[in-house]
Write an enzyme that holds these catalytic residues in place. Structure first.
Site, PDB file in Angstrom:
ATOM      1  N   LYS A  46       0.784  -1.028  -0.050  1.00  0.00           N
ATOM      2  CA  LYS A  46       0.128  -0.552   0.417  1.00  0.00           C
ATOM      3  C   LYS A  46       0.855   1.271   0.259  1.00  0.00           C
ATOM      4  O   LYS A  46       0.634   2.335  -0.224  1.00  0.00           O
ATOM      5  CB  LYS A  46      -1.076   0.032   0.655  1.00  0.00           C
ATOM      6  CG  LYS A  46      -1.926  -0.934   0.893  1.00  0.00           C
ATOM      7  CD  LYS A  46      -2.803  -1.116  -0.399  1.00  0.00           C
ATOM      8  CE  LYS A  46      -3.789   0.073  -0.168  1.00  0.00           C
ATOM      9  NZ  LYS A  46      -4.854  -0.457  -1.304  1.00  0.00           N
TER      10      LYS A  46
HETATM   11  N1  PMP Z   1      -3.006  -7.192   0.860  1.00  0.00           N
HETATM   12  C1  PMP Z   1      -2.917  -6.313   2.472  1.00  0.00           C
HETATM   13  C2  PMP Z   1      -2.745  -6.714   3.611  1.00  0.00           C
HETATM   14  C3  PMP Z   1      -3.021  -4.902   1.844  1.00  0.00           C
HETATM   15  O1  PMP Z   1      -3.671  -4.497   3.336  1.00  0.00           O
HETATM   16  C4  PMP Z   1      -4.165  -4.835   1.109  1.00  0.00           C
HETATM   17  C5  PMP Z   1      -5.288  -3.533   0.652  1.00  0.00           C
HETATM   18  N2  PMP Z   1      -5.861  -3.293   1.844  1.00  0.00           N
HETATM   19  C6  PMP Z   1      -3.995  -5.830  -0.186  1.00  0.00           C
HETATM   20  C7  PMP Z   1      -3.732  -6.800   0.471  1.00  0.00           C
HETATM   21  C8  PMP Z   1      -4.634  -5.415  -1.668  1.00  0.00           C
HETATM   22  O2  PMP Z   1      -4.486  -4.530  -2.199  1.00  0.00           O
HETATM   23  P1  PMP Z   1      -5.336  -3.081  -3.051  1.00  0.00           P
HETATM   24  O3  PMP Z   1      -5.974  -2.069  -2.148  1.00  0.00           O
HETATM   25  O4  PMP Z   1      -4.600  -2.878  -3.820  1.00  0.00           O
HETATM   26  O5  PMP Z   1      -6.486  -5.110  -3.780  1.00  0.00           O
END
Ligand code: PMP
Length: 336
Positions: A46
């Site tokens: 993130k």
């Molecule tokens: N894995 C973790 C640990 C996250 O914090 C997030 C984001 N909320 C994601 C995956 C998913 O990423 P995205 O928001 O780009 O879909």
């Protein structure tokens, strides 16, 4: 004095290594490669969304020097925004649901974020953390126009665009264009949507898969057309009940639904066999990569995301009682 050109912290976001998962590659006959996003300065994938959103807001005049960044987040985007904000001079107000791991809350407080915990509730409820964060930014701007930016990671496509411009291009370059598939889970969808767009632009034959945890509505969306969720997951930061602006119109070729009974054992396998300690969402991603490797067959290159550190979930992933309450267990070799 000779001018020294030190690297900026924000320049260390991205350009992460693509690590071969040896054991899983050998077991499937594919090359399974994980993008080590836990190596970003804020410790997760993130950081990219955070930097993308901040740079876009600066360019559009929405974030003025010293302005406050406000966001609703499961934690990692808050950490990313606070790391970027501290480095560039923007304080942060972070609104989080109260059911996330304590380590993420502690990390945010250690970085100096103004953390506001709110009861976890459905998105349709006005008390949902995303709506509360929007209202806080609106109130700050009503008092002092232009003083606050609502990052809006779910629907602000600067998130997806940054992944398209960086993560997706990096994967293409690091594999020398020899990539057959990419798979990951969706929270905001910025990662999957951005990488999917970048890779499909290079080659339409690259297979894009989603690994959706139980409790999320996207697997049902891609298989039946209906957003419907059942069950749950201990993974954090992933799973959603709606199609965000970031995720809208993303081409997904193969949907997988991954239960915790499949993803969590992989979290421990990554520790034991690869030396990689990652969180539950990485387990979901890697489970998807193994399924895609088996679906495409030996000889293919499959890429995924190693999202964040497992130590961010210490008191859940390494807690026998917590795991037992979810029908999960620690492997024998972990002497905890
Ligand atoms: N894995 C973790 C640990 C996250 O914090 C997030 C984001 N909320 C994601 C995956 C998913 O990423 P995205 O928001 O780009 O879909």
């Amino acid at each position: 004095m000779k001018e020294l050109q030190g690297m900026r912290l924000t320049d260390r976001i991205g350009n992460t290594p693509l690590i071969r998962l040896n054991h899983l590659s050998d077991a499937t006959g594919c090359e399974i490669l994980g993008k080590a996003e836990f190596m970003n300065p804020g410790g997760s994938v993130k950081d990219r969304a955070a930097l993308g959103i901040v740079r876009d807001a600066e360019a559009r005049g929405l974030l003025k020097p010293g302005g406050t960044i406000v966001e609703g987040t499961a934690g990692n985007t808050g950490i990313g925004l606070t790391v970027v904000g501290n480095s560039l001079g923007y304080p942060t107000i972070i609104v989080m649901p109260d059911n996330q791991s304590q380590d993420k809350v502690d990390t945010l407080r250690a970085y100096g974020a103004d953390v506001r915990l709110v009861p976890a509730c459905p998105f349709a409820d006005p008390g949902h953390f995303v709506h509360q964060s929007r209202r806080i930014a609106e109130e700050l701007n009503a008092q002092n126009p232009g003083s606050a930016l609502w990052a809006n990671q779910f629907d602000n496509v600067a998130n997806r665009e940054f992944h398209q411009a960086t993560t997706g291009q990096e994967i293409w370059q690091q594999t020398g264009g020899q990539v057959d598939g990419f798979v990951c889970a969706v929270g905001t969808g910025g990662t999957l949507a951005g990488i999917s767009r970048a890779l499909k632009t290079h080659s339409d034959s690259i297979t894009i898969a989603i690994s959706d945890p139980t409790g999320s509505a996207l697997y049902s969306y891609f298989t039946t057309g209906e957003l419907k969720a059942a069950g749950g997951s201990i993974s954090e930061g992933i799973g959603t009940s709606r199609i965000t602006e970031n995720f809208a119109d993303t081409q997904v070729d193969v949907p997988y639904q991954i239960p915790d009974s499949e993803s969590i054992p992989l979290v421990y396998e990554l520790i034991r066999q690869e030396g990689l300690c990652c969180g539950g969402s990485t387990g979901v991603n890697v489970a998807g990569a193994v399924r895609l490797a088996r679906e495409l067959g030996p000889g293919h290159v499959i890429t995924t995301i190693l999202c964040d550190s497992g130590l961010r979930y210490r008191e859940r992933l390494f807690n026998r009682e917590f795991l037992a309450s979810k029908g999960l267990e620690l492997p024998d070799w972990l002497s905890l």
